[in-house]
Design a protein around this motif. Structure first.
Motif, PDB file in Angstrom:
ATOM      1  N   SER A  82      19.446 -11.350  12.077  1.00  0.00           N
ATOM      2  CA  SER A  82      18.685 -12.586  12.262  1.00  0.00           C
ATOM      3  C   SER A  82      17.473 -12.608  11.338  1.00  0.00           C
ATOM      4  N   MET A  83      16.874 -13.765  11.195  1.00  0.00           N
ATOM      5  CA  MET A  83      15.707 -13.904  10.325  1.00  0.00           C
ATOM      6  C   MET A  83      14.539 -13.070  10.852  1.00  0.00           C
ATOM      7  N   ALA A  84      14.394 -13.001  12.186  1.00  0.00           N
ATOM      8  CA  ALA A  84      13.315 -12.205  12.770  1.00  0.00           C
ATOM      9  C   ALA A  84      13.483 -10.724  12.444  1.00  0.00           C
ATOM     10  N   MET A  85      14.714 -10.208  12.581  1.00  0.00           N
ATOM     11  CA  MET A  85      14.962  -8.805  12.277  1.00  0.00           C
ATOM     12  C   MET A  85      14.801  -8.529  10.781  1.00  0.00           C
ATOM     13  N   SER A  86      15.219  -9.482   9.965  1.00  0.00           N
ATOM     14  CA  SER A  86      15.046  -9.326   8.521  1.00  0.00           C
ATOM     15  C   SER A  86      13.566  -9.262   8.154  1.00  0.00           C
ATOM     16  N   ALA A  87      12.731 -10.054   8.843  1.00  0.00           N
ATOM     17  CA  ALA A  87      11.294 -10.025   8.590  1.00  0.00           C
ATOM     18  C   ALA A  87      10.700  -8.676   8.986  1.00  0.00           C
ATOM     19  N   VAL A  88      11.192  -8.094  10.084  1.00  0.00           N
ATOM     20  CA  VAL A  88      10.724  -6.773  10.507  1.00  0.00           C
ATOM     21  C   VAL A  88      11.074  -5.735   9.450  1.00  0.00           C
ATOM     22  N   TYR A  89      12.299  -5.797   8.917  1.00  0.00           N
ATOM     23  CA  TYR A  89      12.694  -4.869   7.863  1.00  0.00           C
ATOM     24  C   TYR A  89      11.791  -5.022   6.637  1.00  0.00           C
ATOM     25  N   CYS A  90      11.493  -6.260   6.279  1.00  0.00           N
ATOM     26  CA  CYS A  90      10.641  -6.493   5.098  1.00  0.00           C
ATOM     27  C   CYS A  90       9.264  -5.864   5.277  1.00  0.00           C
ATOM     28  N   VAL A  91       8.654  -6.064   6.436  1.00  0.00           N
ATOM     29  CA  VAL A  91       7.326  -5.496   6.696  1.00  0.00           C
ATOM     30  C   VAL A  91       7.386  -3.969   6.667  1.00  0.00           C
ATOM     31  N   ALA A  92       8.420  -3.392   7.302  1.00  0.00           N
ATOM     32  CA  ALA A  92       8.536  -1.936   7.366  1.00  0.00           C
ATOM     33  C   ALA A  92       8.731  -1.332   5.980  1.00  0.00           C
ATOM     34  N   TYR A  93       9.582  -1.945   5.173  1.00  0.00           N
ATOM     35  CA  TYR A  93       9.856  -1.397   3.849  1.00  0.00           C
ATOM     36  C   TYR A  93       8.687  -1.610   2.891  1.00  0.00           C
ATOM     37  N   VAL A  94       8.020  -2.741   2.997  1.00  0.00           N
ATOM     38  CA  VAL A  94       6.852  -2.979   2.138  1.00  0.00           C
ATOM     39  C   VAL A  94       5.739  -1.987   2.471  1.00  0.00           C
ATOM     40  N   LEU A  95       5.563  -1.678   3.742  1.00  0.00           N
ATOM     41  CA  LEU A  95       4.553  -0.704   4.150  1.00  0.00           C
ATOM     42  C   LEU A  95       4.846   0.669   3.538  1.00  0.00           C
ATOM     43  N   VAL A  96       6.101   1.102   3.620  1.00  0.00           N
ATOM     44  CA  VAL A  96       6.490   2.382   3.017  1.00  0.00           C
ATOM     45  C   VAL A  96       6.301   2.345   1.510  1.00  0.00           C
ATOM     46  N   PHE A  97       6.651   1.222   0.893  1.00  0.00           N
ATOM     47  CA  PHE A  97       6.536   1.097  -0.563  1.00  0.00           C
ATOM     48  C   PHE A  97       5.081   1.244  -1.010  1.00  0.00           C
ATOM     49  N   VAL A  98       4.177   0.525  -0.376  1.00  0.00           N
ATOM     50  CA  VAL A  98       2.773   0.526  -0.788  1.00  0.00           C
ATOM     51  C   VAL A  98       2.130   1.891  -0.528  1.00  0.00           C
ATOM     52  N   VAL A  99       2.286   2.401   0.699  1.00  0.00           N
ATOM     53  CA  VAL A  99       1.666   3.685   1.052  1.00  0.00           C
ATOM     54  C   VAL A  99       2.249   4.814   0.212  1.00  0.00           C
ATOM     55  N   GLY A 100       3.562   4.813   0.046  1.00  0.00           N
ATOM     56  CA  GLY A 100       4.213   5.886  -0.701  1.00  0.00           C
ATOM     57  C   GLY A 100       3.867   5.883  -2.171  1.00  0.00           C
ATOM     58  N   LEU A 101       3.850   4.700  -2.782  1.00  0.00           N
ATOM     59  CA  LEU A 101       3.551   4.617  -4.212  1.00  0.00           C
ATOM     60  C   LEU A 101       2.102   5.022  -4.496  1.00  0.00           C
ATOM     61  N   ILE A 102       1.167   4.513  -3.699  1.00  0.00           N
ATOM     62  CA  ILE A 102      -0.240   4.856  -3.900  1.00  0.00           C
ATOM     63  C   ILE A 102      -0.487   6.330  -3.578  1.00  0.00           C
ATOM     64  N   GLY A 103       0.036   6.806  -2.458  1.00  0.00           N
ATOM     65  CA  GLY A 103      -0.208   8.182  -2.047  1.00  0.00           C
ATOM     66  C   GLY A 103       0.346   9.203  -3.015  1.00  0.00           C
ATOM     67  N   ASN A 104       1.598   9.039  -3.436  1.00  0.00           N
ATOM     68  CA  ASN A 104       2.189   9.990  -4.370  1.00  0.00           C
ATOM     69  C   ASN A 104       1.552   9.909  -5.752  1.00  0.00           C
ATOM     70  N   SER A 105       1.136   8.728  -6.150  1.00  0.00           N
ATOM     71  CA  SER A 105       0.420   8.598  -7.423  1.00  0.00           C
ATOM     72  C   SER A 105      -0.901   9.363  -7.379  1.00  0.00           C
ATOM     73  N   PHE A 106      -1.575   9.340  -6.239  1.00  0.00           N
ATOM     74  CA  PHE A 106      -2.821  10.086  -6.092  1.00  0.00           C
ATOM     75  C   PHE A 106      -2.567  11.590  -6.133  1.00  0.00           C
ATOM     76  N   VAL A 107      -1.474  12.050  -5.518  1.00  0.00           N
ATOM     77  CA  VAL A 107      -1.145  13.479  -5.553  1.00  0.00           C
ATOM     78  C   VAL A 107      -0.939  13.936  -6.990  1.00  0.00           C
ATOM     79  N   ILE A 108      -0.156  13.176  -7.745  1.00  0.00           N
ATOM     80  CA  ILE A 108       0.093  13.515  -9.147  1.00  0.00           C
ATOM     81  C   ILE A 108      -1.202  13.484  -9.944  1.00  0.00           C
ATOM     82  N   ALA A 109      -2.037  12.467  -9.701  1.00  0.00           N
ATOM     83  CA  ALA A 109      -3.285  12.323 -10.446  1.00  0.00           C
ATOM     84  C   ALA A 109      -4.259  13.459 -10.154  1.00  0.00           C
ATOM     85  N   VAL A 110      -4.335  13.892  -8.893  1.00  0.00           N
ATOM     86  CA  VAL A 110      -5.271  14.964  -8.535  1.00  0.00           C
ATOM     87  C   VAL A 110      -4.931  16.244  -9.285  1.00  0.00           C
TER      88      VAL A 110
END
Length: 387
Positions: free
Chosen positions: A24-52
């Motif tokens: 459903s559209m509601a479940m698809s929206a939940v997936y979008c929020v969950a995956y975007v959260l992982v994308f943003v946190v993971g990309l920024i966090g791992n980039s900081f690890v490499i940079a440090v």
């Protein structure tokens, strides 16, 4: 080769809703929020690890080389696999074309294999540092060679996914509606590759090796007796406490990796072993959750480093305060100023002790404590190991 494009609005309108959307559209929206959260946190966090590690010369230890390798593998998952996995969990047909069908599956397999073998290398490095601190050590040169071997193994063991993933039509009345699936010449080869090449070599065997290393580390650390009447007993206890913290952090990293990917491996095992009844019941509900759980592991590690390790945590802060994307950061002076007077005396003593040994002189030391030999376990570990 099929073109890499999304269907236009007219093509979407011609596809029945039940053949286009998985949920459903509601479940698809939940997936979008969950995956975007992982994308943003993971990309920024791992980039900081490499940079440090890249921007701070003092952080370029063997253990941190393997941690950076793990972060690089996580970035590959986040950038190349996460968006495609989200689309495949929202839409029934594969929308990204033939090339991405092969590339996404292969890159995800390679990055997961590289991650688990990086964890094996870290556990082996810690095992050698604690059991034989003066003899069997992984040098930085050897660490770079091990990293090359890790990626070679990852690229070769998952190569069948690059060869046998393809677009497959699922409806006879609509041949343009296709899924990205494994297409093997012989079904037995598919099962054999998964059970031996993927499940065993990239999950079960590494997990056993890692567990064995940390069990032996636990035996050594917790059963070790430090006599109170030795000259360097206080320094031994300080180093022992530091090593225990590092080991705890790495054990948590491994446990979360194993738990994050376990549900997806269980689902794949059920599918490969051919239990069609359970497959119809489990796959539609459990697979999207298991895929998100596996992908979320790519954003967990930087959070753990910041939680467990002061050097990484202060390195993250130093990068933010520097306001630059490149150039060296030097935050150890701040750490030294903020540390306790005992730690300052310890650092001062080690510097003076090493200088005196190198110069073969008998000048007076600034640290008023018992002498520690240059070749003692504590001195070696302090100067050559750690995160």
């Amino acid at each position: 080769m099929a073109s890499l494009r999304l269907p236009d609005s007219e093509e979407f309108d011609q596809i029945p809703v039940d053949r286009l959307y998985r949920h459903s559209m509601a479940m698809s929206a939940v997936y979008c929020v969950a995956y975007v959260l992982v994308f943003v946190v993971g990309l920024i966090g791992n980039s900081f690890v490499i940079a440090v590690v890249y921007r701070s010369p003092r952080m370029r230890t063997v253990t941190n080389f393997f941690i950076v390798n793990l972060a690089v593998a996580d970035v590959l998952v986040i950038v190349f696999c996460l968006p495609a996995t989200l689309l495949s969990n929202i839409f029934v047909p594969w929308l990204l074309g033939w090339f991405m069908c092969k590339a996404v599956a292969y890159i995800q397999g390679v990055s997961v294999a590289a991650s688990v073998y990086s964890l094996v290398a870290v556990s082996l490095d810690r095992f050698l540092a604690i059991w034989w601190p003066l003899k069997c050590q992984i040098t930085k040169r050897r660490a770079r060679m091990i990293i090359v071997v890790i990626w070679f193994i990852a690229l070769t063991t998952t190569s069948p996914w690059l060869l046998f993933f393809d677009l497959v039509a699922i409806y006879k009345d609509d041949p343009d509606l296709r899924l990205c699936l494994e297409v093997w010449p012989h079904p037995k080869d598919e099962t054999l590759f998964f059970l031996i090449g993927n499940l065993t070599l990239c999950y079960v065997l590494p997990t056993i090796l890692i567990s064995l290393c940390y069990i032996l580390i636990w035996i050594k650390v917790w059963r070790r007796h430090i006599p109170s009447d030795t000259k360097d007993a206080q320094m031994e206890r300080i180093q022992q406490k530091s090593k225990v913290k590092v080991v705890k952090m790495l054990v948590v990293v491994v446990i979360l990796f194993v738990l994050s990917w376990l549900p997806l491996y269980v689902i794949f095992t059920v599918i490969k072993l051919g239990d069609e009844q359970r497959e119809d019941e489990i796959v539609p509900i459990a697979t999207p959750i298991a895929q998100w759980l596996g992908a979320s592991n790519s954003c967990i590690n930087p959070i753990l480093y910041a939680f467990f390790n002061k050097k990484y945590r202060r390195g993250f802060v130093a990068i933010l305060k520097s306001g630059r994307c490149c150039g060296k950061i030097r935050y150890y002076e701040t750490v030294a100023m903020m540390s306790s007077s005992t730690s300052m005396r310890k650092s001062s003593y080690y510097v003076n002790n090493n200088n005196n040994n190198n110069n073969n002189s008998s000048t007076r030391r600034t640290f008023h404590g018992p002498p520690v030999h240059q070749e003692s376990n504590v001195s070696y570990i302090f100067n050559h190991t750690g995160v």
